[in-house]
Design an enzyme around this catalytic site. Structure first.
Site, PDB file in Angstrom:
ATOM      1  N   SER A 189      -2.738  10.393  -1.487  1.00 36.03           N
ATOM      2  CA  SER A 189      -1.979   9.450  -2.318  1.00 36.03           C
ATOM      3  C   SER A 189      -1.229  10.105  -3.476  1.00 36.03           C
ATOM      4  O   SER A 189      -0.324   9.493  -4.035  1.00 36.03           O
ATOM      5  CB  SER A 189      -2.895   8.360  -2.863  1.00 36.03           C
ATOM      6  OG  SER A 189      -3.825   8.902  -3.783  1.00 36.03           O
ATOM      7  N   HIS A 239      -5.059   8.793  -9.935  1.00 34.85           N
ATOM      8  CA  HIS A 239      -3.643   8.425  -9.846  1.00 34.85           C
ATOM      9  C   HIS A 239      -2.970   8.626 -11.197  1.00 34.85           C
ATOM     10  O   HIS A 239      -3.628   8.876 -12.207  1.00 34.85           O
ATOM     11  CB  HIS A 239      -3.482   6.976  -9.390  1.00 34.85           C
ATOM     12  CG  HIS A 239      -3.692   6.767  -7.925  1.00 34.85           C
ATOM     13  ND1 HIS A 239      -3.818   5.514  -7.370  1.00 34.85           N
ATOM     14  CD2 HIS A 239      -3.806   7.639  -6.887  1.00 34.85           C
ATOM     15  CE1 HIS A 239      -3.985   5.630  -6.053  1.00 34.85           C
ATOM     16  NE2 HIS A 239      -3.996   6.914  -5.742  1.00 34.85           N
ATOM     17  N   ASP A 274      -1.080   0.570  -8.090  1.00 29.53           N
ATOM     18  CA  ASP A 274      -2.404   0.083  -7.735  1.00 29.53           C
ATOM     19  C   ASP A 274      -2.467  -1.420  -8.039  1.00 29.53           C
ATOM     20  O   ASP A 274      -1.771  -1.901  -8.934  1.00 29.53           O
ATOM     21  CB  ASP A 274      -3.471   0.862  -8.500  1.00 29.53           C
ATOM     22  CG  ASP A 274      -3.493   2.342  -8.100  1.00 29.53           C
ATOM     23  OD1 ASP A 274      -2.795   2.718  -7.151  1.00 29.53           O
ATOM     24  OD2 ASP A 274      -4.214   3.116  -8.764  1.00 29.53           O
TER      25      ASP A 274
END
Length: 141
Positions: free
Chosen positions: A32, A80, A105
């Site tokens: 990701s 992230h 997200d």
């Protein structure tokens, strides 16, 4: 047999250093965040609370920082990037997204959910490439 206390002490010091260092390394389990880092890479992190030591304050996180947080939508910590910071009813909330994901997200993140921040050197994230594959294999990931 005589015990060499200096040798024993040196082994204890080495063990403590290794254990502390291990607590500051995270294995990347997904793609990701590509191309910033890849599955199997290890990132060096600083912790919001490490044995009572506050290495960084989650309230000081800025747009562009890569953080590890306890996600409401996933049962493991997520690594992230912060892409925006908003104020909702007097509470600072973070919008976080994987660099390789098409959308942010699913939920806003509060500062108390942010547990770690990936260390940077200059503008570069501190990454150890591919070394984490052994850990992923051992954990069946």
């Amino acid at each position: 047999m005589e015990i060499d206390f200096k040798e024993v002490a040196s082994y204890i010091v080495i063990l403590v250093i290794v254990l502390i260092a291990a607590q500051h390394l995270n294995v990347v389990v997904s793609g990701s965040m590509e191309p910033a880092f890849y599955r199997g890479d290890i990132v060096l992190v600083e912790k919001a609370d490490f044995l009572g030591i506050h290495e960084f304050d989650p309230k000081d996180v800025k747009v562009g920082d890569v953080v590890v947080y306890d996600a409401a939508w996933y049962n493991q910590p997520v690594i992230h990037r912060v892409i925006n910071i908003v104020d909702i009813n007097g509470t600072t909330m973070y919008v976080i997204k994987g660099d390789n994901n098409g959308s942010p997200d699913p939920y806003y993140v509060k500062a108390d959910q942010i547990t770690e921040k990936v260390v940077t050197f200059g503008d570069n994230l501190v990454i150890i490439p591919k070394v984490g594959y052994l850990s992923l294999w051992l954990r069946g990931l």
